[in-house]
Design a protein around this motif. Sequence first.
Motif, short mmCIF file in Angstrom:
data_model
loop_
_atom_site.label_atom_id
_atom_site.label_comp_id
_atom_site.label_asym_id
_atom_site.label_seq_id
_atom_site.Cartn_x
_atom_site.Cartn_y
_atom_site.Cartn_z
N LEU A 1 0.83 -1.21 0.00
CA LEU A 1 0.00 0.00 0.00
C LEU A 1 0.86 1.26 0.00
N VAL A 2 1.90 1.28 0.83
CA VAL A 2 2.78 2.45 0.89
C VAL A 2 3.53 2.62 -0.43
N LEU A 3 3.97 1.52 -1.04
CA LEU A 3 4.66 1.60 -2.32
C LEU A 3 3.75 2.19 -3.39
N GLY A 4 2.49 1.75 -3.41
CA GLY A 4 1.54 2.32 -4.35
C GLY A 4 1.31 3.79 -4.11
N ALA A 5 1.27 4.17 -2.84
CA ALA A 5 1.08 5.59 -2.51
C ALA A 5 2.28 6.42 -2.96
N SER A 6 3.49 5.88 -2.78
CA SER A 6 4.68 6.63 -3.20
C SER A 6 4.69 6.83 -4.70
N PHE A 7 4.21 5.84 -5.43
CA PHE A 7 4.19 5.94 -6.89
C PHE A 7 3.18 6.98 -7.36
N SER A 8 2.15 7.23 -6.55
CA SER A 8 1.14 8.21 -6.94
C SER A 8 1.70 9.63 -6.97
N LEU A 9 2.85 9.82 -6.32
CA LEU A 9 3.47 11.15 -6.32
C LEU A 9 3.99 11.52 -7.71
N VAL A 10 4.27 10.53 -8.55
CA VAL A 10 4.85 10.81 -9.86
C VAL A 10 3.87 11.51 -10.80
N PRO A 11 2.68 10.92 -11.07
CA PRO A 11 1.77 11.62 -11.98
C PRO A 11 1.25 12.92 -11.42
N ALA A 12 1.15 13.00 -10.09
CA ALA A 12 0.61 14.21 -9.48
C ALA A 12 1.60 15.37 -9.50
N SER A 13 2.91 15.08 -9.49
CA SER A 13 3.89 16.15 -9.37
C SER A 13 4.86 16.23 -10.55
N LEU A 14 5.25 15.09 -11.13
CA LEU A 14 6.26 15.11 -12.18
C LEU A 14 5.69 15.50 -13.54
N TRP A 15 4.66 14.77 -13.99
CA TRP A 15 4.14 15.02 -15.34
C TRP A 15 3.60 16.44 -15.53
N PRO A 16 2.86 17.02 -14.56
CA PRO A 16 2.39 18.39 -14.76
C PRO A 16 3.52 19.42 -14.76
N SER A 17 4.74 19.01 -14.36
CA SER A 17 5.87 19.95 -14.34
C SER A 17 6.48 20.15 -15.73
N VAL A 18 6.26 19.19 -16.63
CA VAL A 18 6.89 19.26 -17.96
C VAL A 18 6.49 20.51 -18.73
N PRO A 19 5.20 20.89 -18.77
CA PRO A 19 4.84 22.12 -19.50
C PRO A 19 5.53 23.38 -18.97
N LYS A 20 6.04 23.33 -17.74
CA LYS A 20 6.76 24.49 -17.19
C LYS A 20 8.19 24.56 -17.70
N LEU A 21 8.67 23.46 -18.31
CA LEU A 21 10.07 23.38 -18.70
C LEU A 21 10.30 23.58 -20.19
N VAL A 22 9.25 23.39 -21.02
CA VAL A 22 9.43 23.49 -22.47
C VAL A 22 8.32 24.33 -23.08
N ASN A 23 8.54 24.75 -24.33
CA ASN A 23 7.54 25.50 -25.08
C ASN A 23 6.34 24.62 -25.37
N SER A 24 5.14 25.18 -25.32
CA SER A 24 3.92 24.39 -25.50
C SER A 24 3.84 23.71 -26.86
N LYS A 25 4.55 24.24 -27.86
CA LYS A 25 4.51 23.67 -29.20
C LYS A 25 5.26 22.34 -29.30
N VAL A 26 6.13 22.07 -28.34
CA VAL A 26 6.93 20.83 -28.41
C VAL A 26 6.71 19.94 -27.20
#
Length: 558
Positions: free
Chosen positions: A441-466
Motif C-alpha cells: 500500500l505504501v509503495l503504491g502511494a509513493s508511486f502516486s506522487l509521480v503523476p501528481a507532481s512530475l508530469w504536470p511539471s513538464v509544461p513548465k520546462l518546455v515551449n507548449s509547441k513541443v
Amino acid sequence: MTEKVITTLRDSTAARWTALVFLAFAMFCSYIFMDILSPVKDLMQSTRGWSSTAFGTMQGSETFLNVFIFFLIFAGIILDKMGVRFTAVLSGAVMLVGACIKWYAVTKNFEGSGLETWFTNNLNYIPGFEELGVSPFYREMPASAKVASVGFMIFGCGVEMAGITVSRGIVKWFKGREMALAMGSEMALARLGVATCMIFSPFIAKWGATMADGKLDLQRVHVENSVAFGVILLLIALIMFIVYFFMDKKLDAQTGEAEEKDDPFRISDLKSILASSGFWLVALLCVLYYSAIFPFQKYAVNMLQCNLTFGAAEGFWAGNTVTIIQYLIMLVVAAAAFASNFSAGTKKIVLLAVAVVSLITFCVMGYMRQSAETIFAVFPLLAVGITPILGKYVDTKGKAASMLMIGSLLLIACHLTFAFILPMFKGNEIGGVVVAYITILVLGASFSLVPASLWPSVPKLVNSKVIGSAYALIFWIQNIGLWLFPLLIGKILDASNPGIVKALADGTMTPEVAAASYNYTNPLVLLAGLGVAALILGFILKGVDRKKGLGLELPNIK
C-alpha cells in the motif's frame, strides 16, 4: 458594448472530464495487458518452460523498439505533427496488433507449428546487438517466448505512444485548470488495471483446473485465455480512442484552433528541449522512479510466493465466485476513496469510512484466498484515494519537487522492507501477509506522487509547441530503464539462485517447486538503490528550481 463570451467544450467541466474518462479508460485497458503475464510467472515456468531469464527477457522486450529503434522519438514527432486525435487512434491499433501476436505465441496452436520451428532455429544471434549485450533474444530462449517478445515489442510501441498522447491530450484540455488533478486521476484509474490484472489473469488461466493432492492440474491451465482477455480489452481501448477522436475534433471546431500538425516539426525544437537542465533532471527522475516500480510489478507476485507461507484455500475461498466479489469490493474502495476528494462534511466522512472498511474487507479476503496475486492486487488502491489529493495540492499549493523527494524515501523504505524484513516472517502466515499488505500500500502511494507532481511539471520546462516531443523524450529515457531492469532482475535471480538453476537443469527440482523458491534479496536491493539515486536527483532538482526559477514549486492554477 459587451464582449461576447465564447463557451467551448473545454470550458465545460463535465465535457473535459468526460474526455479524460475516455483517455483514462483506454490506458486502464493497456495497463491490464502490460502485466497480463506477471501474476502467472510460475505458470509460464511450469507450463511453457520459461526460466526467469526467459520471462525477464520477454517482459523487457516491451520497450526494445522504443529504445533501440528510437520509435518513441518518432512517436513524439508524429504527435506534434499529426496531433492528438490521429496519434491516439494509431496507438490503439498498434497495441491491438502486438497483443494478438503475443496471444498466438502462448496458445497451444503455436506448439509444434512451423513458426515454432523457425523461431527455435533462428534469431539466436543478432549481429551488433549481441556484441553490445542488448539482444532481445538468446540461444536457449523458448520459441514461444521469442514470438511473445515480438508481439510485446509492437504492443510497447503502441502503449508508449498512447502514454505521451494521453499526457498531451490532458494538457490540451486542462492547461490553466486542474491539470495535476486530471493527470493524477487519469493515472489512478489506469492503475486499477494493475489490480484487475492481478485478480483476473490467474483466475482466467486456472478456470476449470482442479487440485489433486494439493497440486494444480497443469493440463487444464490455459495461460492463453488470460492473454485473450487482455486482447479484448485493447479492442475496447481502441474504441475509446475513436470516440475521443470525434470529441476532440469538435473542440477544435469550436475554438477555431488547428491541430498541432499545422506547426511543422523542426530538429531545433529537440535542441531547445535537450538544452534544459530542468528537463534532464525530471527525465532522469522519471526513469529511476518507473524502473523501481514497473519491473518490480512483473516479479512482485512471484516474490510474494517465495517469501510468504500459504496454506490451501478451502470451500468458498477456493471457488470462482469469491474472485468476482473481491473485485467488486475493490471497485467500491476505489470509487469511495476517489469520490471523497470531491466531497465535504458528513458525506466525505461517510465515503472515507466506506473506503476504509471495504479496503480491510478486501485485504482479509485476499488472505483467506491464500494467493499472492490477490495480495498484490491491493497495490493501486491507496494511490487511487490520495493521487487526486496530491494533484489538487500541486494545482493549488505547488511543491512538486518536494513531493518527488518524499516519494523517493518511501520507495527506498518499501524495497528494503521486501528485501530484509518480509523474509523474516516466512512461516508466519498472518504476520507475513500484514507486512506485505502495508508495504504494498505504501509503495503504491509513493508511486502516486509521480503523476501528481512530475508530469504536470513538464509544461513548465518546455515551449507548449513541443510538449509532445518533450514527453516522447522523457518516455524514451524511461523506456531504457523499463527495458533493462526486467531483464536484469531475471538474470540476477538466476545468478543469485544457482542451486535452483542447477536442480532444474538436472531434473532434481520440478518447475512448480522452483518457481516458489527464489531468493529475491539482490534484485530488491538493486531497486532500493534506484530510489536512493532518485532522492539525490530530487535534492539537485530542487536546487536548480530555486536557482533558475523553473516554477516547479509553484501552483499550476494561476
